[in-house]
Write a protein that holds these residues in place. Sequence first.
Motif, PDB file in Angstrom:
ATOM      1  N   MET A  36      99.904   7.591   2.525  1.00 32.41           N
ATOM      2  CA  MET A  36      98.575   6.980   2.519  1.00 32.41           C
ATOM      3  C   MET A  36      98.244   6.300   3.846  1.00 32.41           C
ATOM      4  SD  MET A  36      98.471   5.322  -1.323  1.00 32.41           S
ATOM      5  CE  MET A  36      96.867   4.573  -1.034  1.00 32.41           C
ATOM      6  N   SER A  37      99.248   5.653   4.450  1.00 34.22           N
ATOM      7  CA  SER A  37      98.976   4.915   5.695  1.00 34.22           C
ATOM      8  C   SER A  37     100.195   4.914   6.621  1.00 34.22           C
ATOM      9  CB  SER A  37      98.558   3.475   5.375  1.00 34.22           C
ATOM     10  OG  SER A  37      99.539   2.848   4.542  1.00 34.22           O
ATOM     11  N   PRO A  38     100.730   6.081   6.960  1.00 31.70           N
ATOM     12  CA  PRO A  38     101.924   6.123   7.802  1.00 31.70           C
ATOM     13  C   PRO A  38     101.696   5.530   9.189  1.00 31.70           C
ATOM     14  CG  PRO A  38     100.923   8.290   7.635  1.00 31.70           C
ATOM     15  CD  PRO A  38     100.218   7.422   6.641  1.00 31.70           C
ATOM     16  N   HIS A  39     100.430   5.556   9.641  1.00 34.80           N
ATOM     17  CA  HIS A  39     100.129   5.043  10.984  1.00 34.80           C
ATOM     18  C   HIS A  39     100.301   3.525  11.076  1.00 34.80           C
ATOM     19  CE1 HIS A  39      96.531   4.626   8.574  1.00 34.80           C
ATOM     20  NE2 HIS A  39      96.034   3.753   9.454  1.00 34.80           N
ATOM     21  N   LEU A  40     100.343   2.876   9.934  1.00 31.89           N
ATOM     22  CA  LEU A  40     100.514   1.415   9.929  1.00 31.89           C
ATOM     23  C   LEU A  40     101.987   1.004   9.942  1.00 31.89           C
ATOM     24  CD1 LEU A  40      97.783   0.387   7.312  1.00 31.89           C
ATOM     25  CD2 LEU A  40      97.600   0.471   9.822  1.00 31.89           C
ATOM     26  N   GLY A  41     102.865   1.940   9.680  1.00 34.42           N
ATOM     27  CA  GLY A  41     104.285   1.611   9.604  1.00 34.42           C
ATOM     28  C   GLY A  41     104.980   1.689  10.947  1.00 34.42           C
ATOM     29  N   ARG A  42     106.105   0.998  11.032  1.00 30.63           N
ATOM     30  CA  ARG A  42     106.984   1.071  12.207  1.00 30.63           C
ATOM     31  C   ARG A  42     108.401   1.271  11.668  1.00 30.63           C
ATOM     32  NH1 ARG A  42     102.642   1.594  13.731  1.00 30.63           N
ATOM     33  NH2 ARG A  42     101.522   0.518  15.414  1.00 30.63           N
ATOM     34  N   ASN A  43     108.953   2.437  11.905  1.00 28.73           N
ATOM     35  CA  ASN A  43     110.158   2.894  11.205  1.00 28.73           C
ATOM     36  C   ASN A  43     111.438   2.385  11.872  1.00 28.73           C
ATOM     37  OD1 ASN A  43     112.238   4.466   9.985  1.00 28.73           O
ATOM     38  ND2 ASN A  43     110.704   5.994   9.417  1.00 28.73           N
ATOM     39  N   ALA A  44     112.038   1.357  11.272  1.00 26.64           N
ATOM     40  CA  ALA A  44     113.274   0.791  11.817  1.00 26.64           C
ATOM     41  C   ALA A  44     114.454   1.737  11.651  1.00 26.64           C
ATOM     42  CB  ALA A  44     113.578  -0.547  11.143  1.00 26.64           C
ATOM     43  N   LEU A  45     114.467   2.514  10.568  1.00 22.28           N
ATOM     44  CA  LEU A  45     115.558   3.465  10.335  1.00 22.28           C
ATOM     45  C   LEU A  45     115.560   4.552  11.400  1.00 22.28           C
ATOM     46  CD1 LEU A  45     116.616   5.011   6.941  1.00 22.28           C
ATOM     47  CD2 LEU A  45     116.369   6.429   8.965  1.00 22.28           C
ATOM     48  N   ALA A  46     114.390   5.118  11.678  1.00 24.21           N
ATOM     49  CA  ALA A  46     114.292   6.150  12.709  1.00 24.21           C
ATOM     50  C   ALA A  46     114.712   5.600  14.073  1.00 24.21           C
ATOM     51  CB  ALA A  46     112.864   6.698  12.773  1.00 24.21           C
ATOM     52  N   CYS A  47     114.321   4.372  14.348  1.00 19.07           N
ATOM     53  CA  CYS A  47     114.710   3.727  15.600  1.00 19.07           C
ATOM     54  C   CYS A  47     116.218   3.591  15.689  1.00 19.07           C
ATOM     55  CB  CYS A  47     114.045   2.359  15.692  1.00 19.07           C
ATOM     56  SG  CYS A  47     114.487   1.431  17.180  1.00 19.07           S
ATOM     57  N   ALA A  48     116.836   3.151  14.590  1.00 17.45           N
ATOM     58  CA  ALA A  48     118.289   2.970  14.586  1.00 17.45           C
ATOM     59  C   ALA A  48     119.016   4.296  14.784  1.00 17.45           C
ATOM     60  CB  ALA A  48     118.725   2.308  13.283  1.00 17.45           C
ATOM     61  N   CYS A  49     118.511   5.372  14.153  1.00 13.92           N
ATOM     62  CA  CYS A  49     119.139   6.685  14.310  1.00 13.92           C
ATOM     63  C   CYS A  49     119.108   7.142  15.760  1.00 13.92           C
ATOM     64  CB  CYS A  49     118.437   7.708  13.420  1.00 13.92           C
ATOM     65  SG  CYS A  49     118.739   7.499  11.657  1.00 13.92           S
ATOM     66  N   THR A  50     117.957   7.017  16.394  1.00 13.31           N
ATOM     67  CA  THR A  50     117.845   7.393  17.805  1.00 13.31           C
ATOM     68  C   THR A  50     118.746   6.516  18.663  1.00 13.31           C
ATOM     69  OG1 THR A  50     115.572   8.143  17.507  1.00 13.31           O
ATOM     70  CG2 THR A  50     116.248   7.600  19.747  1.00 13.31           C
ATOM     71  N   CYS A  51     118.768   5.237  18.347  1.00 14.29           N
ATOM     72  CA  CYS A  51     119.592   4.298  19.113  1.00 14.29           C
ATOM     73  C   CYS A  51     121.066   4.675  19.036  1.00 14.29           C
ATOM     74  CB  CYS A  51     119.372   2.883  18.589  1.00 14.29           C
ATOM     75  SG  CYS A  51     120.285   1.616  19.490  1.00 14.29           S
ATOM     76  N   VAL A  52     121.550   5.011  17.829  1.00 18.52           N
ATOM     77  CA  VAL A  52     122.957   5.376  17.660  1.00 18.52           C
ATOM     78  C   VAL A  52     123.290   6.624  18.472  1.00 18.52           C
ATOM     79  CG1 VAL A  52     124.667   6.230  16.013  1.00 18.52           C
ATOM     80  CG2 VAL A  52     123.246   4.261  15.434  1.00 18.52           C
ATOM     81  N   SER A  53     122.424   7.620  18.436  1.00 19.57           N
ATOM     82  CA  SER A  53     122.659   8.842  19.213  1.00 19.57           C
ATOM     83  C   SER A  53     122.735   8.543  20.701  1.00 19.57           C
ATOM     84  CB  SER A  53     121.551   9.862  18.938  1.00 19.57           C
ATOM     85  OG  SER A  53     121.564  10.278  17.595  1.00 19.57           O
ATOM     86  N   GLU A  54     121.844   7.684  21.157  1.00 21.59           N
ATOM     87  CA  GLU A  54     121.847   7.325  22.580  1.00 21.59           C
ATOM     88  C   GLU A  54     123.086   6.503  22.950  1.00 21.59           C
ATOM     89  OE1 GLU A  54     119.719   8.224  24.957  1.00 21.59           O
ATOM     90  OE2 GLU A  54     118.608   9.462  23.553  1.00 21.59           O
ATOM     91  N   LEU A  55     123.480   5.610  22.067  1.00 22.70           N
ATOM     92  CA  LEU A  55     124.658   4.780  22.331  1.00 22.70           C
ATOM     93  C   LEU A  55     125.914   5.644  22.464  1.00 22.70           C
ATOM     94  CD1 LEU A  55     124.021   1.841  19.848  1.00 22.70           C
ATOM     95  CD2 LEU A  55     124.115   1.653  22.347  1.00 22.70           C
ATOM     96  N   LEU A  56     126.092   6.586  21.534  1.00 28.90           N
ATOM     97  CA  LEU A  56     127.296   7.415  21.562  1.00 28.90           C
ATOM     98  C   LEU A  56     127.319   8.355  22.765  1.00 28.90           C
ATOM     99  CD1 LEU A  56     127.645   8.273  17.761  1.00 28.90           C
ATOM    100  CD2 LEU A  56     128.908   6.572  19.074  1.00 28.90           C
ATOM    101  N   GLY A  57     126.145   8.619  23.342  1.00 31.05           N
ATOM    102  CA  GLY A  57     126.080   9.505  24.500  1.00 31.05           C
ATOM    103  C   GLY A  57     125.959   8.789  25.823  1.00 31.05           C
ATOM    104  N   MET A  58     126.141   7.475  25.837  1.00 35.55           N
ATOM    105  CA  MET A  58     125.961   6.723  27.086  1.00 35.55           C
ATOM    106  C   MET A  58     126.971   7.149  28.155  1.00 35.55           C
ATOM    107  SD  MET A  58     127.671   2.931  26.681  1.00 35.55           S
ATOM    108  CE  MET A  58     126.465   2.287  25.544  1.00 35.55           C
ATOM    109  N   ALA A  59     126.588   6.988  29.394  1.00 38.16           N
ATOM    110  CA  ALA A  59     127.460   7.339  30.516  1.00 38.16           C
ATOM    111  C   ALA A  59     128.668   6.414  30.567  1.00 38.16           C
ATOM    112  CB  ALA A  59     126.683   7.255  31.825  1.00 38.16           C
ATOM    113  N   ARG A  60     129.805   6.968  30.968  1.00 42.83           N
ATOM    114  CA  ARG A  60     131.021   6.171  31.134  1.00 42.83           C
ATOM    115  C   ARG A  60     131.157   5.726  32.592  1.00 42.83           C
ATOM    116  NH1 ARG A  60     130.042   7.114  26.325  1.00 42.83           N
ATOM    117  NH2 ARG A  60     131.669   7.467  24.775  1.00 42.83           N
TER     118      ARG A  60
END
Length: 224
Positions: A36-60
């Motif tokens: 009904m109103s997805p444009h009003l939401g801000r998805n913390a779960l999606a953010c966390a998923c992207t964050c985890v992928s980026e964290l595990l791939g960080m440069a050494r």
Amino acid sequence: LSMMCPTGEVCVYPEGVLCTTKLDVRFKGRPAHPTMSPHLGRNALACACTCVSELLGMARHGKGLGCINVGMMQAGEGRNVIPVHAQVQLEVRGETAEINDFMVDQANRIVKGTALAYDVDYEVEKVGEAGELNNDPELASLVTEVAGSLPSCERVVQHKKLGCSEDFTMLATRVKAAGGKSEFFVVGADRTAAHHQREFDFDEKGLETAFGIFKGCVLKLNGI
């Protein structure tokens, strides 16, 4: 009692004791109905998923070993609600304080960047740490002497790679700052499985050796 040494062995100068920092990351988004109103939401779960992928791939770091592990992620409130809350528990490790700090800085930038991309709020909390290990030569010599005199100790080695972190380093830093000395040694014990596995158990003969070393050191330090 350690994975690096078998029963009957004592290591006086463990190497590869890594600095580490433990972080809790919390994301806070905005709820909304997903159709009904997805444009009003801000998805913390999606953010966390992207964050985890980026964290595990960080440069050494090019100067030595640097590690990261994300051990837990929790998110969401319900099936039909854009997730408001997400939490990520992670740790970084470094062969030196410089490398560990490099890993921490990268992790903080990744968290900030993904939060900005998903337009969610975030906070990072440091919940634990350990530093570099620097044994005192005088105490190391004492442990070598005492361990070598014990019937339960078959072999004393000076150097062997440990490859984990130890919060004893924080205590040692405080002791040295107050003018004291410190020594971290490893007493070997055969294991039925590697650490952090449910089949793990260790040979309790190592406890006898450990007690003998502490007892012998106390006696010698007090001139007995």
